[in-house]
Design a protein around this motif. Structure first.
Motif, PDB file in Angstrom:
ATOM      1  N   THR A   1       8.704   2.604  19.915  1.00 45.03           N
ATOM      2  CA  THR A   1       7.577   3.098  20.485  1.00 45.03           C
ATOM      3  C   THR A   1       6.694   1.661  20.361  1.00 45.03           C
ATOM      4  O   THR A   1       6.615   1.068  18.925  1.00 45.03           O
ATOM      5  CB  THR A   1       7.204   4.298  20.292  1.00 45.03           C
ATOM      6  OG1 THR A   1       6.217   4.276  19.405  1.00 45.03           O
ATOM      7  CG2 THR A   1       7.954   5.206  20.679  1.00 45.03           C
ATOM      8  N   SER A   2       6.089   1.428  21.352  1.00 47.57           N
ATOM      9  CA  SER A   2       4.438   0.425  21.072  1.00 47.57           C
ATOM     10  C   SER A   2       3.852   0.739  20.025  1.00 47.57           C
ATOM     11  O   SER A   2       3.904   1.183  20.180  1.00 47.57           O
ATOM     12  CB  SER A   2       4.522   0.181  22.239  1.00 47.57           C
ATOM     13  OG  SER A   2       3.366   1.208  22.828  1.00 47.57           O
TER      14      SER A   2
ATOM     15  N   PRO B   1       5.948  -2.890  16.500  1.00 48.74           N
ATOM     16  CA  PRO B   1       6.899  -1.547  17.189  1.00 48.74           C
ATOM     17  C   PRO B   1       6.722   0.000  16.609  1.00 48.74           C
ATOM     18  O   PRO B   1       6.788  -0.986  14.534  1.00 48.74           O
ATOM     19  CB  PRO B   1       8.338  -1.755  16.941  1.00 48.74           C
ATOM     20  CG  PRO B   1       8.003  -3.614  17.507  1.00 48.74           C
ATOM     21  CD  PRO B   1       6.855  -3.495  16.896  1.00 48.74           C
TER      22      PRO B   1
ATOM     23  N   PHE C   1      15.203   5.493  24.892  1.00 49.62           N
ATOM     24  CA  PHE C   1      13.996   6.159  25.189  1.00 49.62           C
ATOM     25  C   PHE C   1      13.567   8.112  25.109  1.00 49.62           C
ATOM     26  O   PHE C   1      15.254   8.585  25.294  1.00 49.62           O
ATOM     27  CB  PHE C   1      14.008   6.192  26.927  1.00 49.62           C
ATOM     28  CG  PHE C   1      12.468   7.018  27.246  1.00 49.62           C
ATOM     29  CD1 PHE C   1      10.858   6.650  26.680  1.00 49.62           C
ATOM     30  CD2 PHE C   1      12.562   7.465  28.729  1.00 49.62           C
ATOM     31  CE1 PHE C   1      10.468   7.800  26.863  1.00 49.62           C
ATOM     32  CE2 PHE C   1      11.366   7.986  29.449  1.00 49.62           C
ATOM     33  CZ  PHE C   1      10.296   8.117  28.639  1.00 49.62           C
ATOM     34  N   ASP C   2      13.230   9.112  24.324  1.00 49.76           N
ATOM     35  CA  ASP C   2      14.237   9.916  24.062  1.00 49.76           C
ATOM     36  C   ASP C   2      14.349  11.055  25.006  1.00 49.76           C
ATOM     37  O   ASP C   2      14.659  12.190  24.628  1.00 49.76           O
ATOM     38  CB  ASP C   2      12.671  10.552  23.191  1.00 49.76           C
ATOM     39  CG  ASP C   2      11.106  11.228  24.384  1.00 49.76           C
ATOM     40  OD1 ASP C   2      11.418  10.954  25.274  1.00 49.76           O
ATOM     41  OD2 ASP C   2      10.583  11.283  23.501  1.00 49.76           O
TER      42      ASP C   2
ATOM     43  N   THR D   1       6.621  11.657  21.697  1.00 46.62           N
ATOM     44  CA  THR D   1       8.025  11.305  20.516  1.00 46.62           C
ATOM     45  C   THR D   1       7.605  11.683  19.529  1.00 46.62           C
ATOM     46  O   THR D   1       9.157  12.382  18.840  1.00 46.62           O
ATOM     47  CB  THR D   1       8.420   9.402  20.741  1.00 46.62           C
ATOM     48  OG1 THR D   1       8.415   9.213  22.010  1.00 46.62           O
ATOM     49  CG2 THR D   1       9.535   8.866  20.109  1.00 46.62           C
TER      50      THR D   1
ATOM     51  N   TYR E   1       6.504   8.067  11.092  1.00 45.65           N
ATOM     52  CA  TYR E   1       7.239   6.487  11.698  1.00 45.65           C
ATOM     53  C   TYR E   1       7.652   5.672   9.729  1.00 45.65           C
ATOM     54  O   TYR E   1       6.989   5.914   9.031  1.00 45.65           O
ATOM     55  CB  TYR E   1       5.749   5.833  11.629  1.00 45.65           C
ATOM     56  CG  TYR E   1       5.251   6.409  12.750  1.00 45.65           C
ATOM     57  CD1 TYR E   1       5.516   6.684  13.957  1.00 45.65           C
ATOM     58  CD2 TYR E   1       3.498   6.339  12.992  1.00 45.65           C
ATOM     59  CE1 TYR E   1       5.164   6.937  14.723  1.00 45.65           C
ATOM     60  CE2 TYR E   1       2.875   7.150  13.873  1.00 45.65           C
ATOM     61  CZ  TYR E   1       3.692   7.675  14.884  1.00 45.65           C
ATOM     62  OH  TYR E   1       3.016   7.781  16.040  1.00 45.65           O
TER      63      TYR E   1
ATOM     64  N   THR F   1       7.271   0.445  32.154  1.00 42.03           N
ATOM     65  CA  THR F   1       7.882  -0.261  31.357  1.00 42.03           C
ATOM     66  C   THR F   1       9.404   0.122  31.165  1.00 42.03           C
ATOM     67  O   THR F   1       9.583   0.728  32.228  1.00 42.03           O
ATOM     68  CB  THR F   1       6.817   0.538  29.739  1.00 42.03           C
ATOM     69  OG1 THR F   1       7.554   2.185  29.442  1.00 42.03           O
ATOM     70  CG2 THR F   1       5.834   0.864  29.651  1.00 42.03           C
TER      71      THR F   1
ATOM     72  N   ASN G   1      10.932   2.941  29.877  1.00 45.36           N
ATOM     73  CA  ASN G   1      10.500   4.515  29.866  1.00 45.36           C
ATOM     74  C   ASN G   1      10.400   5.416  31.550  1.00 45.36           C
ATOM     75  O   ASN G   1      10.436   5.839  31.523  1.00 45.36           O
ATOM     76  CB  ASN G   1       9.832   4.923  28.837  1.00 45.36           C
ATOM     77  CG  ASN G   1      10.218   4.086  27.917  1.00 45.36           C
ATOM     78  OD1 ASN G   1      11.651   3.451  26.812  1.00 45.36           O
ATOM     79  ND2 ASN G   1       9.400   3.980  25.995  1.00 45.36           N
TER      80      ASN G   1
END
Length: 511
Positions: A158-159, A165, A202-203, A303, A365, A489, A491
């Motif tokens: 993700t951003s 990221p 994308f989740d 997420t 992360y 985006t 997503n």
């Protein structure tokens, strides 16, 4: 006790070997063949990666079922997959690779050329060749014996606010609990036919893929272009007899904006679920007026907590100006609303930061302890043993029905002209105005100005006049810009970064 999502596939392949599991516009595949090809990919990958375990494998994705074969091949190999969009800029791919240091990269014939732009010294494997690898049952069985349910399953990038990221790492147990909850709460069974809209990086797509596999259903990958050609989209829903969709709110908004249902209706839909951004009641009411027998579900969750932690089955009517609940927590998940100091829960009915505990929490992360420790923190209500919660940065409160409401992002709370303001409240009032398709407020901290961007068929002066009837003076945006389309985006969320850049460009032009 189930320890891997692969048990979903093994069970369904045994029950429904000849049933179509996944299909796209070009091809389809049965459960038997999907399992066979995934295990072949796993065998080839195990050889190439020297039987690495719990390591990242990048899969360059396209909107087709071959990407899914790659995913499950990685899972069978005992590693975790990382979907990377083949159309992503080379610089961003390099940033992801710098973090991951993947043990292998899986490409197809059409995505192989991407690696010419990326520096990588590990094995680059062609999916077409991996699928031809003779399956070595002993190797795969040995891998399976050593698996546990807290092993990583996938990572989605993700951003990040720093420009780098963030790779959210998700384990098997979190996905198993989520998908089992979906089956229990929403009545999913082997008659489910999914219409996939979400990109595979994308989740939201996680719910499509694993709900299909778990229940022995079928999933159709709908081409992205169809969502800009709604007539063809509805035709595809009817042609494939799709009965369940889990879409971004922006996809549902397109149908309402173009009044598609006045021309044709989806005939088989029975479950419509949405997430990603706040659902406008105006859009929801449009769908409910035309498709009255459908079950509508509002899903909430970032997420970092494995897709969703709460759900609300829409069970009553809502006026356009009301807030649609995000509902109640899934089983094995608890929501805590903490005060500004994150030391105690807020009183009933008061707003607080939405924090989450339970198996929904991801593994953090990847290779980023600092950012992980910022949001995955010790439960402040528990000083007796180690227990992590996830701080969402979202503000919520409970209504009189005991349903959780999403109010705004914590960073969307501003102090303007001496007043504390929720930018989401301004956006909600904008969405009530006839002719509005989409709206987003951005606060320019440097100039202390509220900027509103919107798309729709209403003049700016008329919109501002409408807002003055319902909002106090200090909440009226200082600048209002009409856009032909709202930037999104990949997503399907409003692209706030692009809007902020537009504000900077306009400020520079004026100065």
């Amino acid at each position: 006790m189930q320890k891997s999502v692969l048990e979903y596939l093994e069970n369904s392949a045994e029950k429904f070997p000849d049933k179509i599991v996944f299909a796209d516009e070009a091809e389809e595949i049965t459960y038997r063949d999907f399992r066979k090809e995934a295990r072949a990919v796993a065998t080839g990958l195990a050889k190439a990666s020297q039987t690495a375990r719990r390591k990242p494998v990048v899969v360059f994705i396209e909107r087709n079922i071959r990407s899914l074969i790659g995913f499950f091949g990685v899972i069978y190999s005992g590693n975790f997959y990382v979907p990377v969009d083949c159309q992503m800029p080379a610089k961003r791919i390099e940033l992801i690779f710098d973090t991951l240091k993947p043990v292998a990269v899986i490409t197809t014939e059409s995505t192989r050329k991407i690696m010419d732009r990326v520096e990588f010294k590990g094995p680059v494997l062609a999916l077409e060749e991996l699928k031809e690898t003779p399956v070595q049952e002993e190797v795969l069985n040995d891998i399976s014996r050593r698996e546990i349910d807290t092993d990583p399953l996938y990572a989605i990038f993700t951003s990040g606010s720093t420009g780098v990221p963030k790779g959210v790492l998700v384990g098997h147990r979190s996905v198993i609990d989520l998908i089992d909850n979906f089956q229990k709460e929403f009545g999913f069974d082997d008659t489910i036919i999914m219409g996939n809209q979400a990109p595979f990086d994308f989740d939201v797509s996680v719910k499509d893929i694993y709900s299909t596999i778990k229940n022995g259903g079928t999933m159709y990958v709908l081409p992205k272009v169809m969502f800009s050609m709604p007539g063809k989209l509805i035709d595809a829903l009817n042609r494939h007899k799709i009965n369940t969709v889990i879409w971004a709110t922006s996809a549902l908004r397109i149908i309402e904006n173009l009044n598609v249902f006045s021309q044709m209706l989806p005939q088989y839909l029975r479950t419509v679920m949405f997430s990603g951004e706040i659902m406008s009641n105006k859009v929801l009411n449009y769908w409910r007026n035309y498709l009255k027998e459908v079950m509508y579900v509002n899903l909430y969750g970032p997420t970092e907590i494995t897709c969703n932690c709460t759900y609300y089955k829409v069970d009553r009517s809502f006026r356009d100006e009301e807030v649609l609940p995000i509902g109640i927590a899934f089983e094995n998940t608890e929501i805590l609303l903490l005060d500004d100091e994150r030391k105690a829960e807020v009183p009933p009915g008061e707003p607080g930061e939405i924090c989450i505990r339970g198996t929904a929490l991801t593994l953090g992360y990847y290779k980023d302890k600092e950012r992980t420790d910022q949001v995955f923190v010790q439960n402040p209500l528990n000083d007796c043993y180690h227990e992590l919660i996830y701080r969402t940065g979202d503000i919520g409160k409970y209504n009189e029905y005991g349903e959780l409401l999403f109010l705004s992002r914590k960073d969307c709370q501003i102090k303007h002209m001496g007043h504390r303001i929720e930018l989401g409240e301004i956006e909600a009032h904008v969405h009530q105005v006839d002719g509005i398709h989409s709206a987003c407020c951005i606060y320019d901290k440097e100039k202390e100005k509220i900027t509103l961007f919107y798309s729709g068929v209403i003049e700016t002066k008329e919109l501002v006049a409408n807002l003055k009837k319902t909002l106090p003076r200090y909440m009226i945006p200082n600048h209002v810009y009409s856009l032909e389309t709202m930037p999104l985006t990949a997503n399907g969320k409003v692209d706030r970064t692009t809007l902020k850049q537009m504000i900077k460009s306009e400020r520079t032009r004026r100065e």
